[in-house]
Design a protein around this motif. Structure first.
Motif, PDB file in Angstrom:
ATOM      1  N   ILE A 318       0.842  -1.209   0.000  1.00 35.77           N
ATOM      2  CA  ILE A 318       0.000   0.000   0.000  1.00 35.77           C
ATOM      3  C   ILE A 318       0.871   1.251   0.000  1.00 35.77           C
ATOM      4  CG2 ILE A 318      -1.632   1.342   1.379  1.00 35.77           C
ATOM      5  CD1 ILE A 318      -2.915  -1.335   2.205  1.00 35.77           C
ATOM      6  N   ARG A 319       1.975   1.234   0.752  1.00 36.19           N
ATOM      7  CA  ARG A 319       2.874   2.392   0.776  1.00 36.19           C
ATOM      8  C   ARG A 319       3.509   2.614  -0.600  1.00 36.19           C
ATOM      9  NH1 ARG A 319       4.128   0.572   6.067  1.00 36.19           N
ATOM     10  NH2 ARG A 319       5.944  -0.615   5.337  1.00 36.19           N
ATOM     11  N   VAL A 320       3.914   1.534  -1.249  1.00 40.29           N
ATOM     12  CA  VAL A 320       4.507   1.664  -2.584  1.00 40.29           C
ATOM     13  C   VAL A 320       3.466   2.209  -3.571  1.00 40.29           C
ATOM     14  CG1 VAL A 320       5.518   0.426  -4.537  1.00 40.29           C
ATOM     15  CG2 VAL A 320       6.224  -0.142  -2.205  1.00 40.29           C
ATOM     16  N   LEU A 321       2.237   1.710  -3.495  1.00 37.78           N
ATOM     17  CA  LEU A 321       1.174   2.204  -4.380  1.00 37.78           C
ATOM     18  C   LEU A 321       0.938   3.690  -4.156  1.00 37.78           C
ATOM     19  CD1 LEU A 321      -1.462  -0.697  -4.224  1.00 37.78           C
ATOM     20  CD2 LEU A 321       0.152  -0.201  -6.067  1.00 37.78           C
ATOM     21  N   SER A 322       0.991   4.092  -2.905  1.00 40.38           N
ATOM     22  CA  SER A 322       0.802   5.511  -2.588  1.00 40.38           C
ATOM     23  C   SER A 322       1.917   6.356  -3.207  1.00 40.38           C
ATOM     24  CB  SER A 322       0.773   5.699  -1.069  1.00 40.38           C
ATOM     25  OG  SER A 322       0.628   7.060  -0.737  1.00 40.38           O
ATOM     26  N   ASP A 323       3.159   5.841  -3.124  1.00 43.53           N
ATOM     27  CA  ASP A 323       4.290   6.554  -3.737  1.00 43.53           C
ATOM     28  C   ASP A 323       4.114   6.648  -5.256  1.00 43.53           C
ATOM     29  OD1 ASP A 323       5.443   6.852  -1.271  1.00 43.53           O
ATOM     30  OD2 ASP A 323       6.819   5.152  -1.483  1.00 43.53           O
ATOM     31  N   LEU A 324       3.711   5.544  -5.874  1.00 39.00           N
ATOM     32  CA  LEU A 324       3.525   5.531  -7.329  1.00 39.00           C
ATOM     33  C   LEU A 324       2.406   6.476  -7.745  1.00 39.00           C
ATOM     34  CD1 LEU A 324       3.856   1.693  -8.055  1.00 39.00           C
ATOM     35  CD2 LEU A 324       5.582   3.466  -8.429  1.00 39.00           C
ATOM     36  N   LYS A 325       1.406   6.576  -6.893  1.00 42.08           N
ATOM     37  CA  LYS A 325       0.315   7.516  -7.170  1.00 42.08           C
ATOM     38  C   LYS A 325       0.811   8.959  -7.086  1.00 42.08           C
ATOM     39  CE  LYS A 325      -4.218   8.987  -5.468  1.00 42.08           C
ATOM     40  NZ  LYS A 325      -5.230   8.825  -4.394  1.00 42.08           N
ATOM     41  N   ASP A 326       1.592   9.256  -6.051  1.00 42.43           N
ATOM     42  CA  ASP A 326       2.136  10.608  -5.901  1.00 42.43           C
ATOM     43  C   ASP A 326       3.038  10.973  -7.072  1.00 42.43           C
ATOM     44  OD1 ASP A 326       0.798  10.846  -3.514  1.00 42.43           O
ATOM     45  OD2 ASP A 326       2.543  10.362  -2.254  1.00 42.43           O
ATOM     46  N   GLU A 327       3.729   9.966  -7.633  1.00 39.39           N
ATOM     47  CA  GLU A 327       4.623  10.209  -8.760  1.00 39.39           C
ATOM     48  C   GLU A 327       3.863  10.230 -10.096  1.00 39.39           C
ATOM     49  OE1 GLU A 327       7.769   7.256  -8.511  1.00 39.39           O
ATOM     50  OE2 GLU A 327       7.765   7.462  -6.322  1.00 39.39           O
ATOM     51  N   LYS A 328       2.520  10.064 -10.007  1.00 39.77           N
ATOM     52  CA  LYS A 328       1.634  10.093 -11.182  1.00 39.77           C
ATOM     53  C   LYS A 328       1.946   8.964 -12.177  1.00 39.77           C
ATOM     54  CE  LYS A 328       0.851  15.074 -10.794  1.00 39.77           C
ATOM     55  NZ  LYS A 328      -0.318  14.836  -9.911  1.00 39.77           N
ATOM     56  N   ILE A 329       2.484   7.875 -11.652  1.00 46.84           N
ATOM     57  CA  ILE A 329       2.730   6.689 -12.484  1.00 46.84           C
ATOM     58  C   ILE A 329       1.466   5.846 -12.559  1.00 46.84           C
ATOM     59  CG2 ILE A 329       4.072   4.536 -12.641  1.00 46.84           C
ATOM     60  CD1 ILE A 329       6.404   6.087 -11.360  1.00 46.84           C
ATOM     61  N   ILE A 330       0.681   5.869 -11.483  1.00 40.36           N
ATOM     62  CA  ILE A 330      -0.600   5.164 -11.466  1.00 40.36           C
ATOM     63  C   ILE A 330      -1.666   6.100 -10.903  1.00 40.36           C
ATOM     64  CG2 ILE A 330       0.497   2.906 -11.123  1.00 40.36           C
ATOM     65  CD1 ILE A 330      -0.508   3.041  -8.181  1.00 40.36           C
ATOM     66  N   GLU A 331      -2.925   5.730 -11.135  1.00 39.95           N
ATOM     67  CA  GLU A 331      -4.052   6.359 -10.466  1.00 39.95           C
ATOM     68  C   GLU A 331      -4.835   5.248  -9.764  1.00 39.95           C
ATOM     69  OE1 GLU A 331      -6.580   8.597 -12.999  1.00 39.95           O
ATOM     70  OE2 GLU A 331      -5.044  10.110 -13.498  1.00 39.95           O
ATOM     71  N   ILE A 332      -5.489   5.604  -8.684  1.00 41.52           N
ATOM     72  CA  ILE A 332      -6.329   4.644  -7.970  1.00 41.52           C
ATOM     73  C   ILE A 332      -7.755   5.157  -8.011  1.00 41.52           C
ATOM     74  CG2 ILE A 332      -6.780   3.510  -5.767  1.00 41.52           C
ATOM     75  CD1 ILE A 332      -3.790   3.715  -5.165  1.00 41.52           C
ATOM     76  N   GLN A 333      -8.626   4.358  -8.635  1.00 38.99           N
ATOM     77  CA  GLN A 333     -10.014   4.754  -8.846  1.00 38.99           C
ATOM     78  C   GLN A 333     -10.928   3.709  -8.220  1.00 38.99           C
ATOM     79  OE1 GLN A 333     -10.367   4.953 -13.097  1.00 38.99           O
ATOM     80  NE2 GLN A 333      -8.917   6.650 -13.319  1.00 38.99           N
ATOM     81  N   SER A 334     -11.549   4.077  -7.100  1.00 39.16           N
ATOM     82  CA  SER A 334     -12.465   3.160  -6.399  1.00 39.16           C
ATOM     83  C   SER A 334     -11.805   1.812  -6.126  1.00 39.16           C
ATOM     84  CB  SER A 334     -13.747   2.948  -7.220  1.00 39.16           C
ATOM     85  OG  SER A 334     -14.391   4.174  -7.470  1.00 39.16           O
ATOM     86  N   GLY A 335     -10.556   1.870  -5.703  1.00 45.61           N
ATOM     87  CA  GLY A 335      -9.831   0.649  -5.378  1.00 45.61           C
ATOM     88  C   GLY A 335      -9.135   0.012  -6.565  1.00 45.61           C
ATOM     89  N   LYS A 336      -9.518   0.389  -7.791  1.00 47.90           N
ATOM     90  CA  LYS A 336      -8.885  -0.154  -8.988  1.00 47.90           C
ATOM     91  C   LYS A 336      -7.651   0.672  -9.344  1.00 47.90           C
ATOM     92  CE  LYS A 336     -13.211  -1.887 -10.984  1.00 47.90           C
ATOM     93  NZ  LYS A 336     -14.121  -1.834 -12.163  1.00 47.90           N
ATOM     94  N   ILE A 337      -6.703   0.030 -10.019  1.00 48.37           N
ATOM     95  CA  ILE A 337      -5.430   0.673 -10.347  1.00 48.37           C
ATOM     96  C   ILE A 337      -5.360   0.926 -11.848  1.00 48.37           C
ATOM     97  CG2 ILE A 337      -2.921   0.426 -10.305  1.00 48.37           C
ATOM     98  CD1 ILE A 337      -3.327  -1.470  -7.889  1.00 48.37           C
ATOM     99  N   LEU A 338      -5.114   2.168 -12.217  1.00 53.73           N
ATOM    100  CA  LEU A 338      -4.940   2.546 -13.615  1.00 53.73           C
ATOM    101  C   LEU A 338      -3.480   2.925 -13.834  1.00 53.73           C
ATOM    102  CD1 LEU A 338      -6.100   3.250 -16.428  1.00 53.73           C
ATOM    103  CD2 LEU A 338      -6.503   5.578 -15.564  1.00 53.73           C
ATOM    104  N   ILE A 339      -2.816   2.230 -14.737  1.00 58.62           N
ATOM    105  CA  ILE A 339      -1.415   2.530 -15.032  1.00 58.62           C
ATOM    106  C   ILE A 339      -1.361   3.686 -16.025  1.00 58.62           C
ATOM    107  CG2 ILE A 339       0.738   1.633 -16.018  1.00 58.62           C
ATOM    108  CD1 ILE A 339      -0.076  -1.134 -15.047  1.00 58.62           C
TER     109      ILE A 339
END
Length: 355
Positions: A318-339
């Motif tokens: 979860i921490r890594v996903l949060s970092d990737l989101k902050d870096e705009k590499i992924i988005e999290i939409q209603s629990g789903k992950i968009l690359i």
């Protein structure tokens, strides 16, 4: 034009076979003894080899033994020539992997029929069957037609497994090879603390469940559907028929299975050497590939399943996903992950700290 290598120490016989084959529109390469024959087989890569057994320097058994150990020549069809018809010679030659046997003297028709039969069988197995129900059933049909494996089922029909259905569990005896037609399947192990590690994710066209059969042991992991899945089950006896009855069939069948072996080996390497960030990036890429997602479609995957693939605590993922989101590499939409940045995710997976 098919190329045929003729290895025969008798000049008259060698030249006579060469003339017959050239009249039948084959290209020929001639070798006067076994040692020369081995060198020419490696250099010329013929479509088929005709080889006498009793020769000076290196006999036909030695030629076949050497060529069968080399990847570049192991799959070339091999026909023995012999002046003797003792059963011991036949058994020894076929046991070493010879595809056919001609006893001297033979006529033109026998020679050409044997060659044409072997080449038809090889050409049939060189088709691009594909890992689909249609491809597997075409493969089985050709094997039954050209290689006399009548024990095989005429056609495999997929079976429906509902979401979260168990297919086999750790400790079960293996009875089937499985092919995913549609849906998703995961294999997983649990450690002493009950923590799960996902050892593989399988989607349409993937085989799984054969490692335990090959090692003749019980399953060391469990398999469960991630979503409703359609799966073909190939019985254990037929799996071994495909592997051990005929060299050409086995080689083509192994090619169909081999991608999964490579994936499993790479996963173990990643677990040993890659950071949690790298492994998370790799898991996301693997899920993206397996789920066949469009680049604009988010991936639905539970955080527990993702952490089990990565081999670490859910909180760490979860921490890594949060970092990737902050870096705009992924988005999290209603629990789903968009690359969003596939290239950057691939760079993270490949990046290694200098050691």
């Amino acid at each position: 034009m098919k190329k045929i290598l003729i290895i025969e120490d008798n000049n008259e016989i060698r030249e006579n076979i060469g003339e017959i084959l050239e009249l039948a529109d084959y290209q020929t390469v001639l070798a006067e003894n076994g040692k020369v024959g081995v060198d020419l087989a490696i250099k010329e890569k013929p479509d088929l080899i005709i080889c006498d057994i009793m020769m000076p320097e290196l006999d036909g058994y030695g030629v076949l033994h050497i060529l069968s150990k080399k990847e570049a020549t192991a799959s070339i069809p091999f026909i023995f020539l012999t002046a003797k018809a003792e059963k011991a010679d036949l058994r020894k030659g076929m046991g070493l992997g010879a595809d056919d046997y001609l006893t001297k003297p033979f006529d033109d028709t026998e020679l050409l029929d044997s060659i044409e039969s072997r080449l038809r069988k090889v050409d049939a197995l060189r088709k691009d069957y594909g890992n689909s129900p249609e491809g597997v059933n075409r493969f089985i049909k050709d094997v039954k037609k050209h290689h006399n494996l009548e024990s095989l089922t005429a056609s495999y029909e997929p079976r429906l497994f509902k979401k979260k259905n168990e297919i086999f569990r750790n400790g079960d005896y293996p009875n089937h090879l499985y092919l995913v037609v549609s849906g998703k399947v995961k294999t997983l192990k649990s450690n002493e603390d009950g923590k799960e590690l996902i050892t593989g994710i399988y989607a349409s066209g993937d085989f799984f469940g054969y490692e335990a059969m090959l090692e003749e042991i019980k399953h060391e992991d469990s398999a469960e559907t991630i979503e409703d899945s359609s799966i073909i089950q190939i019985p254990k006896t037929e799996f071994f028929d495909l592997l051990y009855t005929n060299r050409d069939v086995a080689q083509r069948f192994i090619q169909m299975l081999s991608k999964n072996v490579v994936d499993r080996e790479q996963q173990l390497i990643d677990l040993a050497y890659n950071s949690v960030r790298q492994r998370t990036a790799g898991a996301l890429l693997k899920i993206f590939e397996k789920f066949g997602s469009d680049s604009n479609e988010p991936i639905k995957v539970s955080r527990d399943d993702l952490s089990n693939m990565v081999g670490t605590a859910t909180e760490s993922v979860i921490r890594v996903l949060s970092d990737l989101k902050d870096e705009k590499i992924i988005e999290i939409q209603s629990g789903k992950i968009l690359i969003k940045e596939l290239d950057k995710l691939e760079q993270i997976q490949k990046w290694h700290v200098a050691r």
